[in-house]
Write a protein that holds these residues in place. Structure first.
Motif, PDB file in Angstrom:
ATOM      1  N   VAL A   1      12.021  15.580 -25.370  1.00 15.77           N
ATOM      2  CA  VAL A   1      11.175  16.752 -25.594  1.00 15.77           C
ATOM      3  C   VAL A   1       9.728  16.532 -25.149  1.00 15.77           C
ATOM      4  O   VAL A   1       8.904  17.426 -25.308  1.00 15.77           O
ATOM      5  N   ARG A   2       9.405  15.358 -24.622  1.00 14.97           N
ATOM      6  CA  ARG A   2       8.019  15.127 -24.196  1.00 14.97           C
ATOM      7  C   ARG A   2       7.696  15.964 -22.954  1.00 14.97           C
ATOM      8  O   ARG A   2       8.586  16.453 -22.266  1.00 14.97           O
ATOM      9  N   ALA A   3       6.410  16.091 -22.675  1.00 15.93           N
ATOM     10  CA  ALA A   3       5.956  16.911 -21.555  1.00 15.93           C
ATOM     11  C   ALA A   3       6.514  16.386 -20.234  1.00 15.93           C
ATOM     12  O   ALA A   3       6.759  15.185 -20.075  1.00 15.93           O
TER      13      ALA A   3
ATOM     14  N   ILE B   1       2.135  20.752 -17.717  1.00 13.18           N
ATOM     15  CA  ILE B   1       2.506  21.633 -18.828  1.00 13.18           C
ATOM     16  C   ILE B   1       3.153  22.922 -18.335  1.00 13.18           C
ATOM     17  O   ILE B   1       3.782  23.640 -19.117  1.00 13.18           O
ATOM     18  N   GLU B   2       3.010  23.235 -17.029  1.00 17.73           N
ATOM     19  CA  GLU B   2       3.628  24.443 -16.498  1.00 17.73           C
ATOM     20  C   GLU B   2       5.123  24.267 -16.264  1.00 17.73           C
ATOM     21  O   GLU B   2       5.841  25.246 -16.073  1.00 17.73           O
ATOM     22  N   LEU B   3       5.602  23.031 -16.267  1.00 16.80           N
ATOM     23  CA  LEU B   3       7.023  22.763 -16.087  1.00 16.80           C
ATOM     24  C   LEU B   3       7.701  22.625 -17.446  1.00 16.80           C
ATOM     25  O   LEU B   3       7.048  22.290 -18.447  1.00 16.80           O
ATOM     26  N   PRO B   4       9.018  22.860 -17.518  1.00 14.40           N
ATOM     27  CA  PRO B   4       9.724  22.701 -18.788  1.00 14.40           C
ATOM     28  C   PRO B   4       9.624  21.261 -19.280  1.00 14.40           C
ATOM     29  O   PRO B   4       9.616  20.325 -18.482  1.00 14.40           O
ATOM     30  N   PRO B   5       9.544  21.056 -20.581  1.00 22.20           N
ATOM     31  CA  PRO B   5       9.451  19.690 -21.118  1.00 22.20           C
ATOM     32  C   PRO B   5      10.741  18.911 -20.877  1.00 22.20           C
ATOM     33  O   PRO B   5      11.814  19.479 -20.735  1.00 22.20           O
ATOM     34  N   GLY B   6      10.603  17.586 -20.843  1.00 22.80           N
ATOM     35  CA  GLY B   6      11.763  16.723 -20.692  1.00 22.80           C
ATOM     36  C   GLY B   6      12.082  16.340 -19.265  1.00 22.80           C
ATOM     37  O   GLY B   6      12.934  15.479 -19.028  1.00 22.80           O
ATOM     38  N   PHE B   7      11.407  16.936 -18.284  1.00 18.27           N
ATOM     39  CA  PHE B   7      11.690  16.639 -16.883  1.00 18.27           C
ATOM     40  C   PHE B   7      10.865  15.440 -16.400  1.00 18.27           C
ATOM     41  O   PHE B   7       9.698  15.284 -16.766  1.00 18.27           O
ATOM     42  N   ALA B   8      11.503  14.610 -15.588  1.00 16.75           N
ATOM     43  CA  ALA B   8      10.816  13.558 -14.840  1.00 16.75           C
ATOM     44  C   ALA B   8      10.989  13.882 -13.370  1.00 16.75           C
ATOM     45  O   ALA B   8      12.119  13.958 -12.879  1.00 16.75           O
TER      46      ALA B   8
ATOM     47  N   ALA C   1      18.918  21.966 -26.138  1.00 16.38           N
ATOM     48  CA  ALA C   1      19.238  22.788 -24.969  1.00 16.38           C
ATOM     49  C   ALA C   1      18.899  24.251 -25.230  1.00 16.38           C
ATOM     50  O   ALA C   1      18.367  24.937 -24.349  1.00 16.38           O
ATOM     51  N   ARG C   2      19.192  24.718 -26.429  1.00 14.89           N
ATOM     52  CA  ARG C   2      18.898  26.121 -26.758  1.00 14.89           C
ATOM     53  C   ARG C   2      17.393  26.382 -26.703  1.00 14.89           C
ATOM     54  O   ARG C   2      16.947  27.397 -26.148  1.00 14.89           O
ATOM     55  N   GLY C   3      16.596  25.458 -27.252  1.00 12.58           N
ATOM     56  CA  GLY C   3      15.150  25.635 -27.201  1.00 12.58           C
ATOM     57  C   GLY C   3      14.623  25.635 -25.785  1.00 12.58           C
ATOM     58  O   GLY C   3      13.726  26.427 -25.429  1.00 12.58           O
ATOM     59  N   LEU C   4      15.169  24.776 -24.947  1.00 14.27           N
ATOM     60  CA  LEU C   4      14.733  24.688 -23.553  1.00 14.27           C
ATOM     61  C   LEU C   4      15.071  25.970 -22.796  1.00 14.27           C
ATOM     62  O   LEU C   4      14.244  26.502 -22.037  1.00 14.27           O
ATOM     63  N   LEU C   5      16.273  26.496 -23.019  1.00 11.11           N
ATOM     64  CA  LEU C   5      16.686  27.707 -22.307  1.00 11.11           C
ATOM     65  C   LEU C   5      15.984  28.947 -22.855  1.00 11.11           C
ATOM     66  O   LEU C   5      15.706  29.887 -22.105  1.00 11.11           O
ATOM     67  N   LEU C   6      15.685  28.967 -24.153  1.00 13.34           N
ATOM     68  CA  LEU C   6      14.914  30.088 -24.707  1.00 13.34           C
ATOM     69  C   LEU C   6      13.517  30.136 -24.078  1.00 13.34           C
ATOM     70  O   LEU C   6      13.004  31.220 -23.779  1.00 13.34           O
TER      71      LEU C   6
ATOM     72  N   VAL D   1      13.923  31.655 -20.759  1.00 13.15           N
ATOM     73  CA  VAL D   1      14.107  33.103 -20.868  1.00 13.15           C
ATOM     74  C   VAL D   1      12.747  33.784 -20.998  1.00 13.15           C
ATOM     75  O   VAL D   1      12.481  34.809 -20.339  1.00 13.15           O
ATOM     76  N   ARG D   2      11.873  33.248 -21.820  1.00 18.10           N
ATOM     77  CA  ARG D   2      10.541  33.842 -21.993  1.00 18.10           C
ATOM     78  C   ARG D   2       9.750  33.804 -20.690  1.00 18.10           C
ATOM     79  O   ARG D   2       9.043  34.765 -20.357  1.00 18.10           O
ATOM     80  N   SER D   3       9.853  32.703 -19.959  1.00 23.94           N
ATOM     81  CA  SER D   3       9.070  32.574 -18.734  1.00 23.94           C
ATOM     82  C   SER D   3       9.555  33.531 -17.643  1.00 23.94           C
ATOM     83  O   SER D   3       8.811  33.833 -16.707  1.00 23.94           O
ATOM     84  N   HIS D   4      10.794  34.014 -17.750  1.00 25.45           N
ATOM     85  CA  HIS D   4      11.336  34.972 -16.769  1.00 25.45           C
ATOM     86  C   HIS D   4      11.441  36.374 -17.373  1.00 25.45           C
ATOM     87  O   HIS D   4      12.287  37.173 -16.955  1.00 25.45           O
ATOM     88  N   ALA D   5      10.575  36.672 -18.329  1.00 20.30           N
ATOM     89  CA  ALA D   5      10.623  37.971 -19.005  1.00 20.30           C
ATOM     90  C   ALA D   5      10.487  39.130 -18.024  1.00 20.30           C
ATOM     91  O   ALA D   5      11.107  40.184 -18.203  1.00 20.30           O
ATOM     92  N   GLY D   6       9.689  38.953 -16.979  1.00 22.78           N
ATOM     93  CA  GLY D   6       9.500  40.029 -16.004  1.00 22.78           C
ATOM     94  C   GLY D   6      10.799  40.414 -15.318  1.00 22.78           C
ATOM     95  O   GLY D   6      11.076  41.606 -15.121  1.00 22.78           O
ATOM     96  N   ALA D   7      11.608  39.417 -14.940  1.00 21.93           N
ATOM     97  CA  ALA D   7      12.884  39.713 -14.283  1.00 21.93           C
ATOM     98  C   ALA D   7      13.830  40.441 -15.225  1.00 21.93           C
ATOM     99  O   ALA D   7      14.535  41.379 -14.825  1.00 21.93           O
ATOM    100  N   PHE D   8      13.843  40.041 -16.489  1.00 22.44           N
ATOM    101  CA  PHE D   8      14.728  40.708 -17.452  1.00 22.44           C
ATOM    102  C   PHE D   8      14.245  42.132 -17.756  1.00 22.44           C
ATOM    103  O   PHE D   8      15.063  43.024 -17.987  1.00 22.44           O
ATOM    104  N   ARG D   9      12.945  42.354 -17.738  1.00 21.09           N
ATOM    105  CA  ARG D   9      12.422  43.705 -17.954  1.00 21.09           C
ATOM    106  C   ARG D   9      12.853  44.630 -16.826  1.00 21.09           C
ATOM    107  O   ARG D   9      13.279  45.771 -17.065  1.00 21.09           O
ATOM    108  N   GLU D  10      12.733  44.160 -15.583  1.00 18.77           N
ATOM    109  CA  GLU D  10      13.164  44.971 -14.445  1.00 18.77           C
ATOM    110  C   GLU D  10      14.664  45.260 -14.508  1.00 18.77           C
ATOM    111  O   GLU D  10      15.115  46.352 -14.147  1.00 18.77           O
ATOM    112  N   HIS D  11      15.429  44.298 -15.012  1.00 16.11           N
ATOM    113  CA  HIS D  11      16.879  44.482 -15.130  1.00 16.11           C
ATOM    114  C   HIS D  11      17.214  45.484 -16.223  1.00 16.11           C
ATOM    115  O   HIS D  11      18.059  46.380 -16.027  1.00 16.11           O
TER     116      HIS D  11
END
Length: 281
Positions: A60-62, A80-87, A144-149, A152-162
């Protein structure tokens, strides 16, 4: 010395050629990065770009990004703009050190490298969506659920258009929409696709702040929301009224309990006399 060996090993970890110190190979950084990643990795690609991103389950680290130029490590920092946990590792010959020689110049080449890393991270999150049915332990599933949620928030614009204009979902949003991520009041976890479909059908979105076993007669889902954590997201994406169904669900629960008590009430046994007849009008 050991200090010099460590510096050389870190600097040449992602060298494109075979680098050795006293016969020992100093490269092979990618192979070490991918070990234990469980398949959750993707390559970074682009003009004059190469590299990879790795997501380790449960971390879960940055996110960290290693910037490499021609196989030599230039800088490493958190993003910080990338999802946490990535190397992440990205190599570009266009990256240049700044005047301090401790970091890179934040120019167009740097921006393109980070954009390519972001695209690769989305591909890994897509793999996470594909593997949602795997038998994960509770802690890993919650991670995994927290990461995908968050995705989902970061792509809110795409879901709004849909949801509001019927625009097709492409890439990662097209996978996120079908993953069961949102808790319902009756204990089920439902995908965003169902939330959108029912909000369009009924013209509103039902929610409550507390679990409830009672369901609406038409079977619609009732979202279980915390203290405003997702309210604004659903209102912005769905574009419909969020209706607090807590009082109505309590009423339905009380009605169900009353019916259950009525059915279980004690009735005095009666012997039906054989000569007793029945007639219907």
């Amino acid at each position: 010395s050991l200090a010099e060996e460590r510096i050389l090993r870190d600097a040449c970890r992602y060298a494109r050629c075979d680098v050795r110190l006293e016969g020992k190979a100093l490269g092979g950084g990618k192979d070490r990065d991918l070990s234990g990643a469980g398949g959750l990795h993707a390559d970074v690609t682009g003009p004059d770009l190469r590299g990879h991103v790795v997501l380790r389950p449960g971390v879960v680290r940055a996110a960290t990004v290693r910037l490499v130029s021609n196989g030599v490590l230039v800088a490493e920092h958190e993003e910080i703009e990338l999802p946490p946990g990535f190397a992440c590792v990205v190599d570009s010959s266009r990256l240049q050190k700044d005047v301090s020689l401790q970091d890179v110049v934040r120019d167009e080449a740097h921006r393109e490298a980070l954009d390519a890393v972001d695209i690769a991270c989305d591909r890994v999150l897509g793999l996470l969506c594909d593997r949602w049915g795997d038998e994960w332990e509770g802690g890993v599933r919650a991670w995994a659920r927290g990461l995908l949620l968050a995705a989902v928030r970061s792509h809110a614009g795409a879901f709004r258009e849909h949801a509001q204009k019927g625009a097709a979902l492409q890439g990662l949003p097209g996978k996120l929409v079908g993953v069961p991520l949102f808790a319902a009041a009756h204990g089920e976890v439902i995908p965003l696709s169902r939330v959108i479909e029912e909000s369009l059908r009924y013209g509103e979105c039902e929610f409550t702040r507390e679990p409830c076993a009672t369901r609406f007669e038409d079977g619609r889902a009732v979202l279980l929301l915390g203290d405003g954590d997702l309210d604004s997201f659903f209102h912005r994406v769905l574009g419909v009224k969020l209706n607090d169904a807590t009082r109505w669900l309590r009423h339905l629960e009380q009605v169900a309990e009353a019916r259950a008590r009525f059915r279980k009430r004690a009735a005095s046994p009666q012997l039906i006399v054989a000569t007793q007849g029945f007639r219907c009008k």
